[in-house]
Design an enzyme around this catalytic site. Sequence first.
Site, PDB file in Angstrom:
ATOM      1  CD  GLU A  55      61.978 -52.209 112.879  1.00  0.00           C
ATOM      2  OE1 GLU A  55      62.839 -51.995 112.012  1.00  0.00           O
ATOM      3  OE2 GLU A  55      60.745 -52.171 112.639  1.00  0.00           O
ATOM      4  CD  GLN A 103      46.285 -33.621 121.021  1.00  0.00           C
ATOM      5  OE1 GLN A 103      45.620 -33.450 120.000  1.00  0.00           O
ATOM      6  NE2 GLN A 103      46.779 -32.589 121.714  1.00  0.00           N
ATOM      7  CG  HIS A 145      57.372 -48.579 114.798  1.00  0.00           C
ATOM      8  ND1 HIS A 145      57.924 -49.089 113.643  1.00  0.00           N
ATOM      9  CD2 HIS A 145      57.299 -49.611 115.667  1.00  0.00           C
ATOM     10  CE1 HIS A 145      58.158 -50.387 113.805  1.00  0.00           C
ATOM     11  NE2 HIS A 145      57.785 -50.724 115.034  1.00  0.00           N
ATOM     12  CD  GLU A 164      67.816 -54.684 113.720  1.00  0.00           C
ATOM     13  OE1 GLU A 164      68.820 -55.289 114.150  1.00  0.00           O
ATOM     14  OE2 GLU A 164      67.296 -54.914 112.615  1.00  0.00           O
ATOM     15  CG  HIS A 209      43.889 -35.073 117.116  1.00  0.00           C
ATOM     16  ND1 HIS A 209      43.537 -35.759 118.256  1.00  0.00           N
ATOM     17  CD2 HIS A 209      43.496 -33.792 117.337  1.00  0.00           C
ATOM     18  CE1 HIS A 209      42.949 -34.941 119.103  1.00  0.00           C
ATOM     19  NE2 HIS A 209      42.920 -33.737 118.574  1.00  0.00           N
ATOM     20  CG  HIS A 231      59.192 -44.416 112.082  1.00  0.00           C
ATOM     21  ND1 HIS A 231      60.412 -45.046 112.148  1.00  0.00           N
ATOM     22  CD2 HIS A 231      58.272 -45.380 111.823  1.00  0.00           C
ATOM     23  CE1 HIS A 231      60.239 -46.345 111.927  1.00  0.00           C
ATOM     24  NE2 HIS A 231      58.946 -46.568 111.732  1.00  0.00           N
ATOM     25  CG  ASN A 242      45.664 -32.560 125.911  1.00  0.00           C
ATOM     26  OD1 ASN A 242      45.133 -33.620 125.582  1.00  0.00           O
ATOM     27  ND2 ASN A 242      45.733 -31.520 125.091  1.00  0.00           N
TER      28      ASN A 242
END
Length: 305
Positions: free
Chosen positions: A56, A69, A75, A78, A102, A107, A185
């Site tokens: 999107e 993680q 996300h 648009e 985690h 967004h 990591n």
Amino acid sequence: MPFRHQANPPTPWDQDLEAPQIHHSDYVHPRATLIGDVRIEANVLIAPGTSIRADEGSPFHIGANTNIQDGVVIHGLEEGRVTGDDGELYSVWIGRNTCITHMSLIHGPAYVGNDCFVGFRSTVFNAKLGDGCIVMMHALIQDVEIPPGKYIPSGAVITTPQAAERLPDANDSDRHFSEHVVQVNQDLLAGYHCAEDAACVTAMRPRGHSGNGSQPPSGLNGPVLTQIRRQLAQGNHLGLEYADRRRYRANSWKIGPIFENKSEYELINAIQAYLDEHSGDYVRLLGIEPREKKRLLELVIQRPN
């Protein structure tokens, strides 16, 4: 390309069908899902169960040495973009040496700077986190810009400029913890690559294990050997830096040798000799792209007892 790493579907707002761009030094777990124009720099670890979906809002950027993680969702809407450090527009920009831990949600439109830590189940939406911010657990950051170096406590709801202005600065222990998580990591990243290399796994045998006498020097374990071989195979130069405890805490490393045109055998022995010489120091291995002198790897390979 595996099914879980796929181009975005055609939509009214995007017909280009871009696929993820994954650097060869990254490790993306087979149970992670990447869709669309996701641009991932070097030495990034993406753990199982993540969903990074640029179908999107797009594109997404994930900077070098960052870790994404388990269970993280990234996300974007648009509409709405942030300006990345390269001056281009992105739905989501995540910087270098950053931990997205985690079950967090990033967004877009969202910007997360370099050297940030986003704690478990925290949400960043339509917001900007400046470099060096530490976000603890279950926090909400929405519709606001957080100045660099701020500390957001667990459970905080930061949705106004006034709330952002009241935030304290992150302290040294918070920053050191974030740096430690990045390094852990990076070690996991090397270990996952090692697990896919039978020779590397063999090199991980405990000292004293019977064998054919071809064990590498004891200070260089399998994951480090894998990184050395990967850098050599890519035509990169290798270098070393060291720091005592004070310099390590300040992230102020002293440059050591840069190795060019050495065989693997010569290189491994030279690195081992350097580790022995600096046995009381932290030592960091560098992978350097020779043309642009750009660092593609910074991996701590020795910590003093």
